[in-house]
Design a protein around this motif. Structure first.
Motif, mmCIF file in Angstrom:
data_model
loop_
_atom_site.group_PDB
_atom_site.id
_atom_site.type_symbol
_atom_site.label_atom_id
_atom_site.label_comp_id
_atom_site.label_asym_id
_atom_site.label_seq_id
_atom_site.Cartn_x
_atom_site.Cartn_y
_atom_site.Cartn_z
ATOM 1 N N TRP A 87 5.169 69.179 31.823
ATOM 2 C CA TRP A 87 5.174 70.624 32.076
ATOM 3 C C TRP A 87 6.118 71.321 31.109
ATOM 4 O O TRP A 87 5.820 72.411 30.605
ATOM 5 N N GLU A 90 4.653 71.967 27.550
ATOM 6 C CA GLU A 90 3.711 73.076 27.518
ATOM 7 C C GLU A 90 4.424 74.413 27.683
ATOM 8 O O GLU A 90 4.069 75.404 27.029
ATOM 9 N N LYS A 91 5.419 74.453 28.554
ATOM 10 C CA LYS A 91 6.151 75.706 28.795
ATOM 11 C C LYS A 91 6.953 76.122 27.568
ATOM 12 O O LYS A 91 6.993 77.311 27.210
ATOM 13 N N LYS A 93 6.310 75.414 24.432
ATOM 14 C CA LYS A 93 5.353 75.903 23.429
ATOM 15 C C LYS A 93 4.892 77.317 23.777
ATOM 16 O O LYS A 93 4.788 78.189 22.908
ATOM 17 N N GLU A 94 4.626 77.533 25.053
ATOM 18 C CA GLU A 94 4.179 78.856 25.505
ATOM 19 C C GLU A 94 5.227 79.930 25.232
ATOM 20 O O GLU A 94 4.897 81.059 24.840
ATOM 21 N N LEU A 95 6.489 79.584 25.425
ATOM 22 C CA LEU A 95 7.566 80.561 25.272
ATOM 23 C C LEU A 95 7.971 80.802 23.819
ATOM 24 O O LEU A 95 8.459 81.885 23.482
ATOM 25 N N GLU A 112 4.336 77.324 14.418
ATOM 26 C CA GLU A 112 3.938 76.076 15.076
ATOM 27 C C GLU A 112 5.131 75.158 15.320
ATOM 28 O O GLU A 112 6.225 75.389 14.809
ATOM 29 N N THR A 113 4.860 74.127 16.108
ATOM 30 C CA THR A 113 5.879 73.147 16.446
ATOM 31 C C THR A 113 5.725 71.922 15.558
ATOM 32 O O THR A 113 4.670 71.295 15.550
ATOM 33 N N GLN A 206 14.416 83.064 25.559
ATOM 34 C CA GLN A 206 13.235 82.271 25.927
ATOM 35 C C GLN A 206 13.645 80.918 26.509
ATOM 36 O O GLN A 206 13.030 80.426 27.466
ATOM 37 N N TYR A 210 12.965 79.283 30.237
ATOM 38 C CA TYR A 210 12.465 77.924 30.496
ATOM 39 C C TYR A 210 13.294 77.227 31.568
ATOM 40 O O TYR A 210 12.754 76.638 32.513
#
Length: 402
Positions: A87, A90-91, A93-95, A112-113, A206, A210
């Motif tokens: 989780w 994904e969080k 990356k979203e932030l 990008e990461t 950010q 998280y």
């Protein structure tokens, strides 16, 4: 197996209860009390306390466990762990992805990461919530200078951004963020400075979001409610200090604290240092060599951190030189509070560096006050060998190139 003893009633005497239960008591406690007569004496003296067994549901204080209908993890005593790694990835990356950073001069965006490694979990022990998380994050970003007046939009600049210490040991507000560019040009430097100065606070917000969502999401269901339906959760208090070394490095230095420290000890005899140095490059190059993290790391070696802004801290040569920026005028002036690790504790000097353009070369004037008298020669040599000569050797500032 417990054999419930008979309660005393108003018609029954303690001796009646004693006689009916003597044989049972002897059988159960013979191993604990070799001389069963000892226990019979206790029962006879305190029949109500000893022979009456605690009953379920009557609130008897002798029940040391919480009443739970499901009999699961009574009192939330056992260690329970929830994995939050998937989780969290994904969080994060979203932030972070697509995050825009800009001011009136430049526009930047995280694209990008390139690296996202680590783990996260929520834990319960004795009704206390404990969160563990540790991440290594590297991001790719790009940006450009904005069109201003007749000046067209600048060329695209690419770079990397690394979040160094995102873990439960550090508050998000204290996370270090390192920003670099792929090219070493004036335009790239300006765009990078916007990303560093404006983006650091945005990214920290950010990361704080998280951590907040991690705690909210994974605190649910990990601690079972008590019999009255109330939550027993008690989140583990977080230490206000990151670690002693970082706390010392991040300590705000001001005149009052220094004078107070010195007033408690022996008066320190100090000297003033004034020196000049010529560099065969522009003032902007010397300024960057003293304030840009990547350039500083190139000639300092070891571990170095630097926040080139008013009130920002720096730590150079693996912590041997530390201090704080007091004033910064790009390409012209740098004022810091500066100390060497070998100096008396909490004693800082004042350093003023002025840069003057001399027909394409740069004259650097340094004035330093408050140097302990016994450290004067060492400090003078240190500036020459560890700063000026290393900068010239590393960047070619010592010779004019045709």
């Amino acid at each position: 197996m417990f054999v419930p003893a008979t309660r005393c009633t108003q018609q029954q005497t303690s001796s009646d209860v004693f006689s009916r239960n003597t044989r049972v008591v002897d059988q159960i406690f013979i191993l604990c009390f070799p001389n069963s007569a000892t226990f019979r004496v206790l029962v006879k003296c305190f029949p109500q306390k000893i022979t009456t067994m605690a009953k379920w549901g009557e609130g008897d204080p002798r029940w040391i466990v919480e009443e739970r209908p499901d009999a699961t993890n009574v009192n939330n005593w056992h260690w329970v762990e929830k994995d939050a790694t998937g989780w969290s990835k994904e969080k994060l990356k979203e932030l972070l992805l697509g995050l825009v950073v800009e001011d009136e001069t430049a526009f930047c965006e995280i694209k990008e990461t390139s690296k996202l490694e680590g783990e996260a979990s929520a834990n319960n022990r004795k009704a206390k919530l404990i969160f563990f998380y540790e991440w290594v994050i590297k991001l790719d970003w790009s940006g450009h200078l904005k069109a201003v007046g007749d000046q067209s939009q600048g060329k695209k600049v690419k770079g990397k951004l690394e979040i160094l210490n995102l873990s439960e040991e550090h508050d998000p507000e204290h996370v270090d963020i390192e920003v670099t560019t792929d090219k070493n040009t004036d335009e790239a430097y300006k765009v990078k400075e916007v990303m560093r100065k404006c983006g650091t606070d945005v990214i920290r917000k950010q990361l704080k979001q998280y951590v907040k969502e991690l705690r909210e999401r994974y605190s649910q269901g990990i601690i079972l409610p008590t019999k009255d339906g109330k939550s027993a959760a008690k989140e583990e208090p977080k230490s206000s200090t990151v670690n002693k070394a970082k706390q010392e490095m991040n300590k705000v230095i001001n005149g009052s604290s220094i004078s107070q420290s010195l007033s408690l000890g022996v008066k320190i005899r100090t000297k003033k240092l004034e020196t000049k140095e010529m560099f065969e490059c522009r003032p902007t190059d010397v300024y960057r060599a003293l304030t840009d993290l990547q350039m500083v790391k190139a000639y300092c070696g070891g571990e170095s951190t630097i926040e080139a802004e008013k009130g920002g801290r720096f730590s150079l040569f693996s912590g041997n030189i530390t201090g704080e920026f007091v004033e910064l005028v790009p390409e012209e002036k740098i004022v810091t509070r500066w100390r060497c690790k070998s100096w008396p504790e909490e004693h800082y000097s004042d350093v003023k560096i002025h840069l003057h353009d001399k027909d394409g070369s740069t004259e650097l004037s340094l004035s330093q006050t408050g140097i302990p008298e016994s450290e004067y020669e060492k400090t003078l040599i240190g500036w020459k060998q560890n700063y000026w000569e290393r900068m010239k050797s590393c960047f070619g500032f010592g010779a004019r190139l045709f």
